[in-house]
Design a protein around this motif. Structure first.
Motif, PDB file in Angstrom:
ATOM      1  N   GLY A 100     144.619  57.235   7.404  1.00  0.00           N
ATOM      2  CA  GLY A 100     144.245  58.515   7.985  1.00  0.00           C
ATOM      3  C   GLY A 100     143.153  58.399   9.030  1.00  0.00           C
ATOM      4  N   GLY A 101     142.600  57.212   9.149  1.00  0.00           N
ATOM      5  CA  GLY A 101     141.584  57.003  10.169  1.00  0.00           C
ATOM      6  C   GLY A 101     142.210  56.589  11.491  1.00  0.00           C
ATOM      7  N   SER A 102     141.384  56.418  12.494  1.00  0.00           N
ATOM      8  CA  SER A 102     141.888  55.986  13.790  1.00  0.00           C
ATOM      9  C   SER A 102     142.441  54.576  13.680  1.00  0.00           C
ATOM     10  N   GLU A 103     143.543  54.331  14.327  1.00  0.00           N
ATOM     11  CA  GLU A 103     144.135  53.000  14.322  1.00  0.00           C
ATOM     12  C   GLU A 103     143.788  52.235  15.579  1.00  0.00           C
ATOM     13  N   LYS A 104     142.789  52.684  16.284  1.00  0.00           N
ATOM     14  CA  LYS A 104     142.451  52.030  17.546  1.00  0.00           C
ATOM     15  C   LYS A 104     141.783  50.708  17.275  1.00  0.00           C
ATOM     16  N   LEU A 105     141.897  49.806  18.258  1.00  0.00           N
ATOM     17  CA  LEU A 105     141.164  48.554  18.260  1.00  0.00           C
ATOM     18  C   LEU A 105     139.854  48.746  19.016  1.00  0.00           C
ATOM     19  N   VAL A 106     138.779  48.203  18.456  1.00  0.00           N
ATOM     20  CA  VAL A 106     137.489  48.159  19.137  1.00  0.00           C
ATOM     21  C   VAL A 106     137.282  46.723  19.573  1.00  0.00           C
ATOM     22  N   PHE A 107     137.096  46.520  20.863  1.00  0.00           N
ATOM     23  CA  PHE A 107     137.035  45.181  21.432  1.00  0.00           C
ATOM     24  C   PHE A 107     135.617  44.742  21.746  1.00  0.00           C
ATOM     25  N   GLY A 108     135.391  43.422  21.700  1.00  0.00           N
ATOM     26  CA  GLY A 108     134.197  42.834  22.272  1.00  0.00           C
ATOM     27  C   GLY A 108     134.381  42.686  23.775  1.00  0.00           C
TER      28      GLY A 108
ATOM     29  N   LEU B  39     136.384  45.399  35.027  1.00  0.00           N
ATOM     30  CA  LEU B  39     136.206  43.974  35.242  1.00  0.00           C
ATOM     31  C   LEU B  39     134.989  43.439  34.489  1.00  0.00           C
ATOM     32  N   GLY B  40     135.216  42.395  33.690  1.00  0.00           N
ATOM     33  CA  GLY B  40     134.127  41.778  32.958  1.00  0.00           C
ATOM     34  C   GLY B  40     133.818  42.421  31.624  1.00  0.00           C
ATOM     35  N   GLN B  41     134.618  43.424  31.249  1.00  0.00           N
ATOM     36  CA  GLN B  41     134.379  44.102  29.982  1.00  0.00           C
ATOM     37  C   GLN B  41     135.629  44.085  29.122  1.00  0.00           C
ATOM     38  N   GLY B  42     135.441  44.403  27.854  1.00  0.00           N
ATOM     39  CA  GLY B  42     136.576  44.542  26.965  1.00  0.00           C
ATOM     40  C   GLY B  42     137.232  45.897  27.148  1.00  0.00           C
ATOM     41  N   PRO B  43     138.478  46.027  26.757  1.00  0.00           N
ATOM     42  CA  PRO B  43     139.171  47.316  26.883  1.00  0.00           C
ATOM     43  C   PRO B  43     138.483  48.408  26.062  1.00  0.00           C
ATOM     44  N   LYS B  44     138.489  49.616  26.622  1.00  0.00           N
ATOM     45  CA  LYS B  44     137.920  50.781  25.956  1.00  0.00           C
ATOM     46  C   LYS B  44     139.009  51.830  25.804  1.00  0.00           C
ATOM     47  N   LEU B  45     139.144  52.361  24.584  1.00  0.00           N
ATOM     48  CA  LEU B  45     140.191  53.354  24.347  1.00  0.00           C
ATOM     49  C   LEU B  45     139.910  54.643  25.100  1.00  0.00           C
ATOM     50  N   LEU B  46     140.933  55.121  25.821  1.00  0.00           N
ATOM     51  CA  LEU B  46     140.840  56.430  26.457  1.00  0.00           C
ATOM     52  C   LEU B  46     141.490  57.499  25.594  1.00  0.00           C
ATOM     53  N   ILE B  47     142.704  57.213  25.129  1.00  0.00           N
ATOM     54  CA  ILE B  47     143.438  58.204  24.355  1.00  0.00           C
ATOM     55  C   ILE B  47     144.465  57.523  23.480  1.00  0.00           C
ATOM     56  N   GLN B  48     144.678  58.093  22.298  1.00  0.00           N
ATOM     57  CA  GLN B  48     145.662  57.597  21.345  1.00  0.00           C
ATOM     58  C   GLN B  48     146.587  58.747  20.961  1.00  0.00           C
ATOM     59  N   PHE B  49     147.894  58.487  21.046  1.00  0.00           N
ATOM     60  CA  PHE B  49     148.916  59.454  20.651  1.00  0.00           C
ATOM     61  C   PHE B  49     149.607  58.992  19.372  1.00  0.00           C
ATOM     62  N   GLN B  50     149.928  59.921  18.529  1.00  0.00           N
ATOM     63  CA  GLN B  50     150.806  59.688  17.389  1.00  0.00           C
ATOM     64  C   GLN B  50     152.022  60.579  17.642  1.00  0.00           C
ATOM     65  N   ASN B  51     153.158  59.955  17.935  1.00  0.00           N
ATOM     66  CA  ASN B  51     154.327  60.674  18.459  1.00  0.00           C
ATOM     67  C   ASN B  51     153.878  61.438  19.706  1.00  0.00           C
ATOM     68  N   GLY B  53     151.536  63.925  19.660  1.00  0.00           N
ATOM     69  CA  GLY B  53     150.259  64.553  19.398  1.00  0.00           C
ATOM     70  C   GLY B  53     149.091  63.628  19.665  1.00  0.00           C
ATOM     71  N   VAL B  54     147.958  64.187  20.103  1.00  0.00           N
ATOM     72  CA  VAL B  54     146.765  63.407  20.389  1.00  0.00           C
ATOM     73  C   VAL B  54     145.977  63.169  19.101  1.00  0.00           C
ATOM     74  N   VAL B  55     145.678  61.893  18.828  1.00  0.00           N
ATOM     75  CA  VAL B  55     144.897  61.531  17.654  1.00  0.00           C
ATOM     76  C   VAL B  55     143.425  61.372  18.017  1.00  0.00           C
ATOM     77  N   ASP B  56     143.164  60.737  19.166  1.00  0.00           N
ATOM     78  CA  ASP B  56     141.788  60.450  19.569  1.00  0.00           C
ATOM     79  C   ASP B  56     141.704  60.465  21.085  1.00  0.00           C
TER      80      ASP B  56
END
Lengths: 117, 116
Positions: A100-108, B39-51, B53-56
């Motif tokens: 039920g929590g976020s399934e996102k990956l947190v990256f270094g 550039l030079g950084q790790g990926p950062k989540l912008l948005i997450q969908f479940q089907n 619908g927006v989860v995050d």
């Protein structure tokens, strides 16, 4: 919030030698996944190895193995018999296993690995 | 099995212009993610969908970024108007829905945006 720290921006290794990439993380959760992803230049990110926090045994995938120290919140990647094709950015990542929590990956921020012939 | 498809691979625009990126996930993957990698950084989540619908979307700059996933399959990420600091690679990823998944995300090759 969870954080992942990779303290080595760049590493280099001679072909056929062994190299270890470091990763530490911060979390208050007890169940989670840890990953190492490889990103070659201008290529897609692919999974190298995966560790479930509830498993005490360290994961291994051919020449790749991890040293998972849960109490120390440390997750290092060892590459044995390094090959030229191992040259890439390596990212350590964390994911909660909470249902039920976020399934996102947190990256270094990543470690750039150079393999010298 | 086909991987995650993204287009365009490269895009150069002037600041204040608009741009759209498209992503088609692996068939059967219910969860879709858009990450921003500067550039030079790790990926950062912008948005997450479940089907569909927006989860995050807590880190999505909603004044200029928007995303949709109509019909729960492919997705579009739009930036309007673009700023210089939006120059980055935009990664799309997909995964199976828990508890079926292994926690692994499958990534596309990314769309590299340069804002001049």
């Amino acid at each position: 919030a969870q954080t992942v720290t990779q303290s080595q921006p760049e590493m280099s290794v001679q072909e056929a030698e062994t190299v270890t990439l470091s990763c530490t993380y911060d979390t208050s959760e007890s169940d989670y996944y840890l990953f190492w992803y490889k990103q070659p230049p201008s290529r897609q990110m692919i999974l190298v190895i995966r560790q479930e926090a509830y498993k005490q045994q360290n994961a291994t995938e051919n020449r790749f193995s991890v040293n998972f120290q849960k109490a120390a919140k440390s997750f290092s990647l060892k590459i044995s018999d390094s090959q030229l094709g191992d040259a890439a950015m390596y990212f350590c990542a964390y994911r909660s296993a909470f249902r039920g929590g976020s399934e996102k990956l947190v990256f270094g921020k990543g470690t750039k690995l150079t393999v010298n012939p | 099995e086909a991987g995650v498809a993204q287009s365009p691979r490269y895009k150069i625009i002037e600041k204040r212009q608009s741009v759209a990126f498209w992503c088609n996930p692996i068939s059967g993957h219910a969860t879709l993610y858009w990450y921003q990698q500067i550039l030079g950084q790790g990926p950062k989540l912008l948005i997450q969908f479940q089907n569909n619908g927006v989860v995050d979307d807590s880190q999505l700059p909603k004044d200029r970024f928007s995303a949709e996933r109509l019909k729960g399959v492919d997705s579009t990420l739009k930036i309007q108007p673009a700023k210089l600091e939006d120059s980055a690679v935009y990664l799309c990823a997909s995964s199976l829905r828990a508890p079926s998944n292994t926690g692994e995300l499958f990534f596309g090759e990314g769309s590299r945006l340069t804002v001049l």
